[in-house]
Write a protein that holds these residues in place. Structure first.
Motif, short mmCIF file in Angstrom:
data_model
loop_
_atom_site.label_atom_id
_atom_site.label_comp_id
_atom_site.label_asym_id
_atom_site.label_seq_id
_atom_site.Cartn_x
_atom_site.Cartn_y
_atom_site.Cartn_z
N THR A 13 0.82 -1.21 0.00
CA THR A 13 0.00 0.00 0.00
C THR A 13 0.85 1.25 0.00
O THR A 13 0.32 2.36 0.06
N ARG A 14 2.15 1.11 -0.05
CA ARG A 14 3.07 2.24 0.00
C ARG A 14 3.95 2.28 -1.24
O ARG A 14 4.28 1.24 -1.81
N VAL A 15 4.36 3.48 -1.61
CA VAL A 15 5.34 3.67 -2.69
C VAL A 15 6.56 4.30 -2.04
O VAL A 15 6.50 5.41 -1.54
N ALA A 16 7.65 3.58 -2.02
CA ALA A 16 8.88 4.11 -1.43
C ALA A 16 9.55 5.00 -2.48
O ALA A 16 10.06 4.51 -3.49
N GLY A 17 9.51 6.31 -2.27
CA GLY A 17 10.05 7.26 -3.23
C GLY A 17 11.54 7.10 -3.47
O GLY A 17 12.03 7.46 -4.54
N GLY A 18 12.26 6.53 -2.53
CA GLY A 18 13.69 6.34 -2.68
C GLY A 18 14.06 5.03 -3.36
O GLY A 18 15.22 4.80 -3.69
N GLN A 19 13.10 4.17 -3.56
CA GLN A 19 13.35 2.87 -4.18
C GLN A 19 13.07 2.98 -5.68
O GLN A 19 11.92 3.07 -6.10
N ASP A 20 14.13 2.96 -6.48
CA ASP A 20 13.99 3.15 -7.92
C ASP A 20 13.05 2.14 -8.58
O ASP A 20 12.28 2.50 -9.46
N HIS A 21 13.11 0.88 -8.15
CA HIS A 21 12.26 -0.13 -8.79
C HIS A 21 10.78 0.13 -8.52
O HIS A 21 9.95 -0.10 -9.38
N GLU A 22 10.45 0.63 -7.33
CA GLU A 22 9.05 0.94 -7.04
C GLU A 22 8.58 2.16 -7.82
O GLU A 22 7.46 2.21 -8.31
N VAL A 23 9.45 3.15 -7.95
CA VAL A 23 9.10 4.35 -8.71
C VAL A 23 8.92 4.01 -10.18
O VAL A 23 7.96 4.45 -10.82
N ARG A 24 9.83 3.19 -10.73
CA ARG A 24 9.70 2.78 -12.14
C ARG A 24 8.43 1.98 -12.38
O ARG A 24 7.73 2.18 -13.37
N TYR A 25 8.10 1.08 -11.45
CA TYR A 25 6.89 0.29 -11.59
C TYR A 25 5.65 1.18 -11.61
O TYR A 25 4.78 1.04 -12.47
N GLU A 26 5.57 2.10 -10.67
CA GLU A 26 4.41 2.99 -10.59
C GLU A 26 4.33 3.90 -11.81
O GLU A 26 3.25 4.16 -12.33
N ALA A 27 5.47 4.37 -12.29
CA ALA A 27 5.50 5.23 -13.48
C ALA A 27 5.00 4.46 -14.71
O ALA A 27 4.20 4.98 -15.49
N LYS A 28 5.45 3.23 -14.88
CA LYS A 28 5.02 2.43 -16.02
C LYS A 28 3.53 2.11 -15.90
O LYS A 28 2.79 2.18 -16.89
N LYS A 29 3.08 1.79 -14.70
CA LYS A 29 1.68 1.45 -14.47
C LYS A 29 0.76 2.62 -14.78
O LYS A 29 -0.30 2.43 -15.38
N GLU A 30 1.17 3.82 -14.41
CA GLU A 30 0.34 5.01 -14.60
C GLU A 30 0.61 5.72 -15.92
O GLU A 30 -0.11 6.64 -16.27
N GLY A 31 1.68 5.34 -16.62
CA GLY A 31 2.01 5.96 -17.91
C GLY A 31 2.56 7.36 -17.76
O GLY A 31 2.27 8.24 -18.58
N VAL A 32 3.36 7.58 -16.72
CA VAL A 32 3.97 8.89 -16.46
C VAL A 32 5.47 8.71 -16.28
O VAL A 32 5.98 7.60 -16.30
N THR A 33 6.18 9.82 -16.09
CA THR A 33 7.62 9.75 -15.88
C THR A 33 7.93 9.43 -14.42
O THR A 33 7.08 9.60 -13.53
#
Length: 59
Positions: A13-33
Motif C-alpha cells: 500500500t506504499r510507494v517508497a520514493g527512494g526505491q527506484d524499482h518501485e518508482v519505475r513500476y508505478e510510473a510504467k503502471k500510470e504511464g507517467v515519468t
C-alpha cells in the motif's frame, strides 16, 4: 499485509520514493515519468492510493 514466501512482511500500500524499482513500476503502471511519481510522493506522501489519485488529477 501480505507476506513473501520467506515469511517477511510486504507492504504493497506504499510507494517508497527512494526505491527506484518501485518508482519505475508505478510510473510504467500510470504511464507517467519517474519524476512525476517522485514529485507526487513528495506532495502527498507515500500512500499508493494518494499517489495514484494525484497522478490522475494531473493528467
Amino acid at each position: 499485509m501480505s507476506s513473501t514466501k520467506r515469511g517477511r512482511a510486504q507492504d504493497r500500500t506504499r510507494v517508497a520514493g527512494g526505491q527506484d524499482h518501485e518508482v519505475r513500476y508505478e510510473a510504467k503502471k500510470e504511464g507517467v515519468t519517474t519524476d512525476a511519481v517522485k514529485s507526487a510522493v513528495k506532495a502527498v506522501g507515500n500512500s499508493r492510493t494518494k499517489v495514484e489519485a494525484d497522478l490522475e488529477k494531473k493528467r
